[in-house]
Design a protein around this motif. Sequence first.
Motif, short mmCIF file in Angstrom:
data_model
loop_
_atom_site.label_atom_id
_atom_site.label_comp_id
_atom_site.label_asym_id
_atom_site.label_seq_id
_atom_site.Cartn_x
_atom_site.Cartn_y
_atom_site.Cartn_z
N PRO A 152 0.81 -1.21 0.00
CA PRO A 152 0.00 0.00 0.00
C PRO A 152 0.85 1.27 0.00
CG PRO A 152 0.12 -0.92 2.21
CD PRO A 152 0.81 -1.90 1.31
N TYR A 153 0.33 2.30 -0.66
CA TYR A 153 0.96 3.62 -0.62
C TYR A 153 0.74 4.23 0.76
CZ TYR A 153 1.96 4.30 -5.65
OH TYR A 153 2.47 4.22 -6.91
N LYS A 154 1.64 5.16 1.13
CA LYS A 154 1.42 5.93 2.36
C LYS A 154 0.46 7.07 2.04
CE LYS A 154 5.84 5.45 4.65
NZ LYS A 154 7.10 5.38 3.99
N SER A 155 -0.27 7.50 3.06
CA SER A 155 -1.16 8.65 2.87
C SER A 155 -0.57 9.85 3.60
CB SER A 155 -2.52 8.29 3.46
OG SER A 155 -3.27 9.45 3.67
N ARG A 156 -0.48 10.99 2.90
CA ARG A 156 0.00 12.24 3.52
C ARG A 156 -0.85 13.39 2.99
NH1 ARG A 156 2.37 9.16 6.07
NH2 ARG A 156 4.59 8.94 6.52
N TYR A 157 -1.42 14.19 3.87
CA TYR A 157 -2.23 15.33 3.42
C TYR A 157 -2.10 16.47 4.42
CZ TYR A 157 -6.11 17.87 1.28
OH TYR A 157 -6.87 18.82 0.64
N VAL A 158 -1.40 17.52 3.99
CA VAL A 158 -1.19 18.68 4.87
C VAL A 158 -2.43 19.59 4.81
CG1 VAL A 158 0.27 20.72 5.29
CG2 VAL A 158 1.31 18.59 4.49
N GLY A 159 -3.01 19.70 3.60
CA GLY A 159 -4.13 20.63 3.42
C GLY A 159 -3.65 22.01 3.00
N SER A 160 -2.34 22.13 2.73
CA SER A 160 -1.77 23.32 2.07
C SER A 160 -1.21 22.81 0.76
CB SER A 160 -0.60 23.90 2.87
OG SER A 160 -1.02 24.56 4.00
N PHE A 161 -1.72 23.32 -0.35
CA PHE A 161 -1.34 22.77 -1.65
C PHE A 161 0.17 22.88 -1.87
CE2 PHE A 161 -1.63 23.43 -6.49
CZ PHE A 161 -1.42 22.09 -6.73
N VAL A 162 0.76 24.03 -1.50
CA VAL A 162 2.19 24.21 -1.74
C VAL A 162 2.99 23.13 -1.01
CG1 VAL A 162 4.15 25.78 -1.45
CG2 VAL A 162 1.95 26.69 -2.17
N SER A 163 2.61 22.84 0.23
CA SER A 163 3.36 21.81 0.99
C SER A 163 3.13 20.43 0.39
CB SER A 163 2.89 21.77 2.44
OG SER A 163 2.70 23.06 2.93
N ASP A 164 1.88 20.12 0.10
CA ASP A 164 1.60 18.79 -0.47
C ASP A 164 2.27 18.62 -1.84
OD1 ASP A 164 0.06 17.39 1.51
OD2 ASP A 164 -1.58 18.78 1.13
N PHE A 165 2.28 19.72 -2.61
CA PHE A 165 2.92 19.64 -3.93
C PHE A 165 4.43 19.50 -3.80
CE2 PHE A 165 5.11 21.52 -7.53
CZ PHE A 165 4.63 20.72 -8.55
N HIS A 166 5.03 20.28 -2.89
CA HIS A 166 6.49 20.25 -2.74
C HIS A 166 6.96 18.84 -2.37
CE1 HIS A 166 10.43 21.93 -2.12
NE2 HIS A 166 10.48 21.44 -0.89
N ARG A 167 6.24 18.22 -1.43
CA ARG A 167 6.60 16.85 -1.05
C ARG A 167 6.47 15.91 -2.26
NH1 ARG A 167 2.53 15.74 1.92
NH2 ARG A 167 1.57 14.96 0.03
N THR A 168 5.39 16.07 -2.99
CA THR A 168 5.16 15.20 -4.16
C THR A 168 6.27 15.40 -5.20
OG1 THR A 168 2.79 15.42 -3.74
CG2 THR A 168 3.43 14.55 -5.90
N LEU A 169 6.67 16.65 -5.41
CA LEU A 169 7.72 16.93 -6.40
C LEU A 169 9.04 16.26 -6.00
CD1 LEU A 169 8.39 18.70 -8.94
CD2 LEU A 169 9.11 20.49 -7.36
N LEU A 170 9.37 16.31 -4.72
CA LEU A 170 10.67 15.77 -4.30
C LEU A 170 10.64 14.25 -4.11
CD1 LEU A 170 12.00 18.41 -1.74
CD2 LEU A 170 12.32 18.30 -4.20
#
Length: 349
Positions: free
Chosen positions: A250-268
């Motif tokens: 299974p994938y891990k679930s991570r959701y900050v609820g701030s798009f910039v933070s969630d996007f930055h993590r996804t990008l890296l």
Amino acid sequence: MEDFAMSNSDRQIGLTLTQHIRFEQTNHRMATGKLSGLLNEILVAAKIISQEVNTAGLKAELLLGMTGTVNVHGEDRQKLDEYSNNTFIHILERSGYLAVMGSEENDSPIPIPETYKSGKYVLLMDPLDGSSNIDVGVSIGTIFSIYERVSQSGAGTLKDLLQPGHRQIAAGYILYGSSTIFVYTTRGGDVHGFTLDPHTGEFLLSHPNIVIPKKGTIYSINEGNSNSWSRGQRKYINYLKASDQNTGRPYKSRYVGSFVSDFHRTLLKGGIFMYPSDQKSPNGKLRLGYECNPMAFIVEKAGGKANNGSRRILDIIPTTLHERTPLYIGSPEDVEMAEKYLAEDAKNR
Ligand code: AHM
Ligand code: MG
């Protein structure tokens, strides 16, 4: 004998954002000094906002809580939202580089006052994204997107702000998190990240040439909305939660609820961020012009993908300043897999 020859990466150590922007310009990848100038003005605003975000708790009366007004989306406007918006507008309107601006916080296009020089670029921004996290010390961010104007002369118009995302010439975001990070790209360039050194006040190159992993092991979505998701959306999330060693589930679930933070993590780190359409919000929540398009431009430059479930985000032609779109963004293989599951919804419609 030890080899003291400097590698390219050695040369980049201590490179400031201002120097980097200048290098990009002299490498002919960035057409004019004017775009460098505009990026430098954004950098100044980012430093001011970073300082205020970091110390907001100490000036709570002034900077935290609601202003008592609502924005164009009917949401309560926070003091820090308003402060950030005003900071960007006041710095950029007198820069001489812009013909018009659009902001999440302003109903209509923001004209450049006649007392200032007008320029050939137009800018869209979300000056402080992640409002619900402002008062609780969780990472928030700024997002910006730059185009050349399409109108010939005079004041910039709404039409200048309604261009498809593939016409962007630069885009970026600033993450006000455990450190302040500025990530940007230009039409001819790669994606680079800079970390603010609080001692010198300089953004220093910390993430050169960012490339997103082809596939990740993290998904990011507001699962509180799962009751109103489509069948395909539900099946896709169940697929990500199922165990299968070969595909890293299974994938891990991570959701900050701030798009910039969630996007930055996804990008890296790779993986996928989603804000889908659902029964309550058929167009999702995020705005095309100043949230989805800039991040889609960045993710594609880094080797990733962004679509609305079936269509490339950067190809959507905006019709209104604040229009929303569903968003699937991240590692190419993850976004493609989401698309496969969502295609089922289209068949059943
Ligand atoms: P905002 O622009 O009013 O801050 O709203 C956008 C934010 C994004 O940062 C985030 O991804 C999303 O809203 C979270 O929404 P939700 O609380 O519905 O999960
Ligand atoms: Mg926002």
